[in-house]
Design a protein around this motif. Structure first.
Motif, PDB file in Angstrom:
ATOM      1  N   ARG A  94       0.834  -1.315  -0.069  1.00 47.85           N
ATOM      2  CA  ARG A  94       0.041  -0.086  -0.093  1.00 47.85           C
ATOM      3  C   ARG A  94       0.719   1.420  -0.106  1.00 47.85           C
ATOM      4  O   ARG A  94       2.128   1.101   0.004  1.00 47.85           O
ATOM      5  CB  ARG A  94      -0.888   0.103   1.251  1.00 47.85           C
ATOM      6  N   GLN A 209      -1.657   9.354  -5.910  1.00 47.53           N
ATOM      7  CA  GLN A 209      -2.723   8.141  -5.679  1.00 47.53           C
ATOM      8  C   GLN A 209      -2.165   7.529  -4.334  1.00 47.53           C
ATOM      9  O   GLN A 209      -0.888   7.367  -4.289  1.00 47.53           O
ATOM     10  CB  GLN A 209      -2.649   7.113  -6.786  1.00 47.53           C
ATOM     11  N   SER A 210      -2.823   7.080  -3.623  1.00 47.32           N
ATOM     12  CA  SER A 210      -2.590   6.418  -2.423  1.00 47.32           C
ATOM     13  C   SER A 210      -3.740   5.719  -1.472  1.00 47.32           C
ATOM     14  O   SER A 210      -4.726   5.740  -2.237  1.00 47.32           O
ATOM     15  CB  SER A 210      -2.177   7.446  -1.567  1.00 47.32           C
ATOM     16  N   ASP A 211      -3.613   4.977  -0.638  1.00 44.17           N
ATOM     17  CA  ASP A 211      -4.484   4.428   0.065  1.00 44.17           C
ATOM     18  C   ASP A 211      -5.129   5.309   1.439  1.00 44.17           C
ATOM     19  O   ASP A 211      -5.899   5.052   2.022  1.00 44.17           O
ATOM     20  CB  ASP A 211      -3.942   3.113   0.883  1.00 44.17           C
ATOM     21  N   ALA A 460      -9.501   9.556  -1.407  1.00 43.22           N
ATOM     22  CA  ALA A 460      -8.523   9.002  -0.487  1.00 43.22           C
ATOM     23  C   ALA A 460      -9.222   9.542   1.163  1.00 43.22           C
ATOM     24  O   ALA A 460      -9.512  10.687   1.262  1.00 43.22           O
ATOM     25  CB  ALA A 460      -7.233   9.806  -0.467  1.00 43.22           C
TER      26      ALA A 460
END
Length: 503
Positions: A94, A209-211, A460
């Motif tokens: 992640r 973009q990320s978790d 997010a």
């Protein structure tokens, strides 16, 4: 699946990597020297040349740490850049982004008693508690955690920048790496309302973009407990100007004939709240999304530090009908930032002023919309008999209407809240409580950040860590940071970087 508060509480005991307290203790003087150098660069968000000096300086700090930094530019040269860095981890499942902002609130240097705002000074205690200035310590000097570093943004929010970067140092010194792909995002105009953040996120969407995002900003609880907060209030501000005669008039010749705008403003502002502090603007509380049962339980579990806080602030009473501060910060509010009309004290003159101006801010909670809340206040002003305009009134408009008010809205954004049971919330709470068992988990922070943009623009979630001392005077003169809170913040940042998912 939405977890309840008790399920969250059961999970936060999960073990994760310990914070590198030994490394922090051995490097305190070095950290402090680097931090003081950063604080010495003026960082008012509207001061673009100095904002870019800050950005370039932080890029240099990140480059020495191997974080591949770059500036994320906006739509033009007057838009403060964001700063991006990353630490990629092979095989990571992640990606998380750690956020802080490097800009600060405007300053009035003559109001500062501790130091010039951008000449950081170290004191042995809080200034009003008898703190004395001492030099920055050299290597090997024993440092008292209660010493205070004074200067603009010492706590809000260059402390977040320093904590994150020092945590990177700590992990590398110990041969460790994050448990996820680490991205870092430092914003340069949060204190100006983040008017360009949405565009920046859109321009650099793929890179960001990320978790989820972990936000480093805000104070610890008044009892000293670190705060893991899952939301923030929204905010908007507005200027109100009311008008009297076309020029100041002699108070003896005209004082009980020409309307006095200072008095008019006082009466107008007083009409907006009752004696208990509850806002009387029609519909002000109507849109609020109630807290869930789990969120109410989380609020109720927070220790009540109101009595000590009242004593420290010399308060004989508080608004809200004796309800706890922590409850009131989960409701919308209306605050008068300041009022100005002619002069006072030694500069006062016996005049009927021509105008009076006030700036107000409103904090918003889930369910409120910033434009709708502003419209309610404008409607209230009209109900007090005012002709309202958003432009300078013409002479004829001033002649035709008994009361005239110019009302201008500045910025504004809505509240954001991540559910208590969200996986990111569980992970961060578990990590923080391994190093600070008394940390509190709250649905929302009293302050504001534009975190709704992360959800709307990047889908997010976000969790905020509030770690600075509660008595830091953020946004005001003599802003300061207790050194023990900085050391703790570095440890928390390192622990979050190495946290694994709660099982």
């Amino acid at each position: 699946m939405r977890w309840g508060f008790m399920a969250l509480a059961a999970c936060i005991a999960a073990p994760v990597a310990a914070a590198p307290a030994d490394w922090v203790a051995a490097n305190q003087s070095k950290i402090l020297a680097e931090y003081a150098e950063l604080l010495a660069i003026p960082n008012v968000a509207s001061d673009i040349p100095n904002i870019r000096r800050n950005a370039d300086h932080i890029v240099g700090m990140m480059r020495t740490r191997g974080l591949s930094p770059r500036l994320l530019e906006g739509s033009g040269p007057t838009v403060p850049p964001a700063i991006y860095g990353e630490w990629k981890v092979p095989g990571a499942k992640r990606t998380l982004i750690l956020y802080a902002h490097y800009d600060g609130q405007p300053v009035t240097p003559e109001d500062w008693k501790s130091t010039a705002p951008f000449e950081p000074k170290l004191l042995t205690a809080r200034l009003d508690k008898g703190g004395k200035e001492i030099p920055l310590p050299s290597a090997g000097t024993k440092i008292d955690p209660d010493w205070r570093l004074y200067g603009r943004s010492a706590s809000d929010d260059k402390a977040g920048v320093m904590a994150i970067l020092s945590a990177v140092d700590a992990l590398k010194a110990e041969g460790k790496r994050p448990a996820f792909n680490l991205k870092i995002f430092f914003e340069g105009e949060e204190e100006a309302g983040s008017p360009n953040l949405g565009d920046l996120l859109k321009r650099h969407k793929n890179m960001l973009q990320s978790d989820g995002w972990v936000i480093f900003d805000g104070p610890a609880h008044q009892t000293g407990a670190k705060q893991v907060v899952l939301g923030v209030r929204g905010v908007l501000s507005a200027d109100i100007i009311v008008y009297g005669p076309s020029r100041p008039l002699h108070s003896g010749h005209y004082g009980n004939w020409a309307p006095n705008p200072a008095m008019m403003m006082s009466q107008l502002l007083a009409s907006m709240k009752d004696d208990s502090g509850r806002v009387t603007v029609a519909g002000f509380y109507d849109d609020v999304t109630p807290l869930t049962a789990a969120e109410k339980a989380a609020v109720a579990a927070v220790p009540n530090g109101d009595a000590a806080l009242k004593d420290d602030l010399f308060l004989g009473w508080t608004e809200g009908g004796k309800r706890p501060l922590i409850e009131l910060t989960h409701e919308p509010s209306l605050n008068v930032d300041g009022v100005r009309s002619a002069d006072v004290g030694e500069k006062a003159r016996n005049v009927v002023p021509s105008t009076a101006m006030a700036t107000i801010d409103m904090r918003l909670v889930a369910g409120n919309d910033h434009q709708r809340q502003f419209d309610k206040v404008v409607a209230h002003i009209r109900k007090q008999g005012y002709f309202v305009t958003d432009k300078d009134p013409t002479p004829n408009e001033r002649r035709q209407h008994g009361k005239v008010a110019k009302v201008v809205k500045h910025g504004g954004y809505n509240a954001e809240r991540t559910p208590l049971g969200h996986p990111l919330a569980r992970d961060v709470a578990a990590a923080v409580r391994t190093v600070h068992a008394d940390a509190v988990v709250l649905p929302s922070l009293g302050g504001s950040l534009p975190l709704y943009l992360l959800r709307e623009g990047l889908s997010a979630p976000s969790v905020t860590l509030s770690l600075a001392n509660h008595d830091n005077s953020q946004h005001a003169e003599d802003e300061n940071l207790r050194l023990g809170n900085l050391w703790d913040a570095i440890g928390v940042a390192a622990t979050v970087m190495t946290m694994g998912p709660v099982r």
